[in-house]
Structure formats: C-alpha cells, structure tokens
Design a protein around this motif. Structure first.
Motif, short mmCIF file in Angstrom:
data_model
loop_
_atom_site.label_atom_id
_atom_site.label_comp_id
_atom_site.label_asym_id
_atom_site.label_seq_id
_atom_site.Cartn_x
_atom_site.Cartn_y
_atom_site.Cartn_z
N LYS A 1 0.83 -1.21 0.00
CA LYS A 1 0.00 0.00 0.00
C LYS A 1 0.87 1.26 0.00
O LYS A 1 0.56 2.23 -0.69
CB LYS A 1 -0.96 -0.02 1.19
CG LYS A 1 -2.03 -1.10 1.04
CD LYS A 1 -2.96 -1.16 2.22
CE LYS A 1 -4.03 -2.23 1.99
NZ LYS A 1 -4.93 -2.37 3.16
N LEU A 2 1.94 1.26 0.79
CA LEU A 2 2.83 2.42 0.79
C LEU A 2 3.47 2.58 -0.59
O LEU A 2 3.55 3.70 -1.11
CB LEU A 2 3.91 2.26 1.87
CG LEU A 2 4.88 3.43 2.02
CD1 LEU A 2 4.15 4.74 2.30
CD2 LEU A 2 5.90 3.16 3.13
N THR A 3 3.90 1.49 -1.18
CA THR A 3 4.49 1.54 -2.52
C THR A 3 3.49 2.07 -3.53
O THR A 3 3.82 2.87 -4.42
CB THR A 3 4.98 0.15 -2.95
OG1 THR A 3 5.93 -0.32 -1.99
CG2 THR A 3 5.64 0.20 -4.32
N GLU A 4 2.24 1.66 -3.41
CA GLU A 4 1.19 2.10 -4.34
C GLU A 4 0.98 3.61 -4.25
O GLU A 4 0.83 4.30 -5.27
CB GLU A 4 -0.10 1.36 -4.03
CG GLU A 4 -1.23 1.64 -5.01
CD GLU A 4 -2.48 0.82 -4.73
OE1 GLU A 4 -3.30 0.69 -5.65
OE2 GLU A 4 -2.63 0.34 -3.58
N ILE A 5 0.98 4.14 -3.03
CA ILE A 5 0.81 5.58 -2.85
C ILE A 5 2.00 6.34 -3.44
O ILE A 5 1.83 7.36 -4.13
CB ILE A 5 0.65 5.91 -1.35
CG1 ILE A 5 -0.62 5.27 -0.79
CG2 ILE A 5 0.61 7.43 -1.14
CD1 ILE A 5 -0.70 5.29 0.73
N ILE A 6 3.20 5.82 -3.18
CA ILE A 6 4.41 6.47 -3.70
C ILE A 6 4.43 6.42 -5.23
O ILE A 6 4.81 7.40 -5.88
CB ILE A 6 5.66 5.82 -3.10
CG1 ILE A 6 5.73 6.12 -1.59
CG2 ILE A 6 6.92 6.30 -3.80
CD1 ILE A 6 6.73 5.29 -0.85
N ASP A 7 4.01 5.33 -5.80
CA ASP A 7 3.95 5.23 -7.27
C ASP A 7 2.98 6.27 -7.84
O ASP A 7 3.23 6.85 -8.90
CB ASP A 7 3.52 3.82 -7.69
CG ASP A 7 4.63 2.80 -7.51
OD1 ASP A 7 5.80 3.20 -7.34
OD2 ASP A 7 4.33 1.59 -7.55
N ALA A 8 1.87 6.51 -7.14
CA ALA A 8 0.92 7.54 -7.58
C ALA A 8 1.56 8.92 -7.51
O ALA A 8 1.36 9.76 -8.40
CB ALA A 8 -0.34 7.49 -6.72
N ALA A 9 2.36 9.15 -6.47
CA ALA A 9 3.06 10.43 -6.35
C ALA A 9 4.05 10.62 -7.50
O ALA A 9 4.16 11.72 -8.07
CB ALA A 9 3.79 10.51 -5.00
N LYS A 10 4.76 9.57 -7.83
CA LYS A 10 5.70 9.65 -8.96
C LYS A 10 4.97 9.94 -10.26
O LYS A 10 5.42 10.77 -11.08
CB LYS A 10 6.48 8.34 -9.07
CG LYS A 10 7.45 8.08 -7.93
CD LYS A 10 8.13 6.72 -8.10
CE LYS A 10 9.09 6.43 -6.98
NZ LYS A 10 9.71 5.08 -7.11
#
Length: 433
Positions: free
Chosen positions: A192-201
């Motif tokens: 979930k943290l990775t998913e949020i960070i990917d959205a930020a990128k």
C-alpha cells in the motif's frame, strides 16, 4: 492588478541572519521588484508607502508540519499517555468530524498562523477540499497532503480521492501546492505504501509522512519487518520524490544512508515534551540532515508557532547536549528559513524577483528592548505582538497588528462547532496508534 508597495527605510534580515540597515523594498505584482538604500523618485509616486523606520523586515515563517483542522480540538485531550491521546480521544473524535468542522478548524488555524508570522504551512489531513477552500479564503500559502490510512477499510477510496484531488487542483492557485500524505509506514504497510508512492511519482508530486515518531514504532518495525521505518520508506521508493518527514524523532544514525537532499525533517519539540515521547536522536543528528520546524496539530502542541518550536528546540538541545555554545542563534534562524526550501515556493529570500512573503517586526517593545542582536530578540524574546505585518505575495494579511480576516466571525463559528463536537461525542476510530 496587485498593489505596488514601498516598505520604506527598514532594516532587512535575510535568510542567513545578515542585517542590512536602511533599505527600501519595492514590491510590485506580488514580487520584490527593487532593493535599494535610495528613494527612486520615478517609482515612489506609484507605490503605496509603509514607513518601516526602526523596524525589521524578514522572510515569513513556514510551518513545515501541521494538521490545521485539529485547531477545532485544541485542549480536548490533556494529561494522558500518547496511546490514549490517539486511541481514546483524538481518533474517535476525528471520526465524526464533518467537512464544515474541518473548514472552520483550518480557518481558525490559518488566522492563528498568520498572527504568528506564518506565511506558508504544510498540512496533513483528510477532507482536503475543505482545507483547500479555507486556505484560499484566508490568502495564506499551503502545501496540502491528503491523509491516507492504508489499514482503513476505505483505503482504496482514500487513495482514489487523493489522486482525483491532486489532478483537479494542482497548479490552480499559485499559493497552494499538493502532495500525498500516507499517514505512516505502520498504517500504510507493504504494497500500500508503494502504491501511494507510485501515484506520487506518476503525478510528479511529493510525500508528507510520519516516520519514526516514537521509540516503540522503531522497535516494532524492526520486529515485524526487519527494517526501521526509514528503511521501509526507502525500499518503497519514498526517497525518489520530495518528502517531508514529520518528526523522525527516533531516526537512527544508520538511517542517514537512505535519505537525500530532497528529504526535509519537520521537528515539533513541544509535542514531544507534551506527550513524553523521549529525547530521541534529532538533537545529535541535526548537522547531518535538512530540517525545519512544524507545530504538529494544535490538539497536541496547543499553539501554531514555528518560532516557539524553534525556541524550544534550541533550549532543549543546549540542555540535552550539556552545551551552552551549541544550537547557535544564527543556526536556528537558518533552520527556520529552511522550511521555504522544503515547500519550493519562490519565497524565503529577500531578493529581487522573489515573492514578497514578508514580516515587519517592531522590536521596540518591553519584551524585546533593548536590541543588541535582532535575531536573539526575535528567537528568544518576541511574541506575535512584535509582528506588525504579515504579507503573502505582496498582500497584507496582517497590518499594523490587526488581521485582515474577520476573526470575530471565525471564533463564533468555531464556538458553535465546539458544542457540536461535544454533543456528537466519540465515534469509531479507523486505525490504532
């Protein structure tokens, strides 16, 4: 057309603490147009003059980490442990807050910050459109990060709402930037943290996240994942974007290998003292990281003054490290100004071409006089009464000691909401602290 203003004959203190006396600051279209010790007759007749003789002009302050709507709960949870503060008081009350509550909480917070010389703040909260509207209505700057709890049942909706919000509003207002606000590694675990960070990128924005707030969080993270919270954030790609680390009080020295110059820590020592969160490591790591000051929410810190937080940081540092010569005044001032670098507005410098986000100080008052060193007077002696004017993008939000906003109306609305909060009582919290 924005007003043309001449701040006449003031003493300018720059972001490094250097004082230049008797300077005229010409402001046009929201920016610093000219700095000179002469009066330019060809310009002056077209500028509204503000006499700054004997006053000091500085960049405004940045509140690098806060939860502005929590002003609505100032004083609701006192003299209890940090676990009970979150789990028995704050999270349950928050679960029943309405968009109207959050709007007026952000309004009264913004008014308090403007009075304290804050020209920009980094916010981390939910109901982000209500916060956005309050920021627009108050005229202050903000970097807004919608809070996302990965463990919440409605996590997917929170993430999608944050994506939609950023896509809709990013770039619409020159005073507002946006980024993602995953709550913390332990509440946004795994993918979930990775998913949020990917959205930020994907959207080319940054993060604002709580990391290593308490010693227990670090111990539990190592026990459950084999990694510190900082390392978890690193392996999720969090340091590939601009990131504000809220607190990082218990960051390990070994964690420094994961961070970079796009990482800024926001320290809130008043909260650490209030909730008995321990000494941590920040007083020893300060020379190795980018940092500035936040206030956390007013439900924990009770006030929204980054200057007060800087003062406490300096005093605590001298006491903890048993060194009266460390945590020098100039260094604390530079750290205060460093918040501008984290938010990346064209602010924080009194230079031609920069946005005019400025404060005008009257240090000829009982609490600050006599003035041997204006930085010492500001950091250790001043209060909001010394701030005559707060200006954002060439617009006075506080002038001659009075806020432009209708504070009587704001307080009336907040009083009504206070009653509603107590009447509704507590609800169900989405996560455990």
């Amino acid at each position: 057309m924005k007003t043309k203003i001449l701040l006449k004959n003031g003493n300018v203190i720059d972001e490094n603490g250097k004082v230049t006396e008797n300077i005229n600051v010409y402001i046009s279209d929201g920016k610093i147009h000219k700095l000179t010790n002469e009066i330019l007759n060809e310009l002056t007749e077209r500028y509204e003059e503000v006499d700054c003789t004997g006053s000091y002009i500085t960049p405004g302050f940045v509140n690098l980490h806060t939860h502005s709507p929590m002003n609505i709960m100032k004083g609701i949870a006192e003299d209890i442990s940090i676990d009970n503060w979150f789990n028995e008081k704050i999270f349950p009350y928050e679960s029943k807050l309405t968009d109207e509550d959050i709007y007026w909480g952000a309004m009264v917070a913004s008014a308090e910050m403007i009075n304290n010389g804050v020209t920009a703040f980094a916010d981390h909260y939910f109901a982000q459109e209500a916060v956005y509207k309050a920021v627009e209505d108050m005229g202050i700057r903000a970097d807004i990060a919608p809070t996302i709890f990965g463990l919440a049942a409605d996590y997917r909706n929170q993430l999608n709402d944050a994506i939609d919000f950023i896509e809709k509003y990013q770039g619409k207002n020159s005073r507002i930037n946006l980024r993602f606000g995953p709550h913390a590694p332990y509440t946004c675990p795994g993918d979930k943290l990775t998913e949020i960070i990917d959205a930020a990128k994907k959207l080319n924005v940054g993060l604002h996240i709580h990391v290593s707030e308490t010693e227990e969080q670090v111990v539990d993270s190592i026990k459950n994942t084999g990694k510190t919270p900082v390392e978890v954030l690193y392996e999720s790609g969090g340091f590939d974007v601009d990131v504000i680390i809220a607190h990082g009080l218990w960051t390990n020295k070994e964690d420094l290998r994961f961070i970079n110059d796009r990482t800024y820590f926001a320290f809130s020592p008043k909260t650490y003292m209030k909730l008995s969160m321990g000494e941590g490591s920040i007083y020893n790591l300060k020379d190795d990281i980018n940092y500035s000051f936040g206030t956390d929410g007013a439900a924990s810190s009770n006030t929204l003054s980054p200057l007060e937080q800087a003062r406490l940081f300096a005093l605590n540092g001298k006491f903890i490290n048993n060194s009266a010569v460390d945590f020098k005044t100039a260094g604390i001032w530079k750290a205060l100004m460093n918040g501008h670098n984290a938010l990346k507005f064209s602010t924080g410098k009194i230079q031609e071409g920069c946005d005019a986000d400025l404060l005008i100080w009257d240090l000829n008052k009982l609490n600050t006089f006599p003035v041997y060193d204006p930085l010492t007077s500001i950091i250790y002696s001043s209060d909001p009464g010394n701030i005559k004017c707060t200006m954002v993008e060439g617009e006075f939000l506080k002038f001659d000691g009075k806020l432009k906003a209708d504070t009587d109306h704001i307080l009336k609305q907040v009083k009504k909401i206070q009653g509603n909060i107590l009447k509704r009582g507590k609800g169900e919290r989405k996560v455990n602290y």
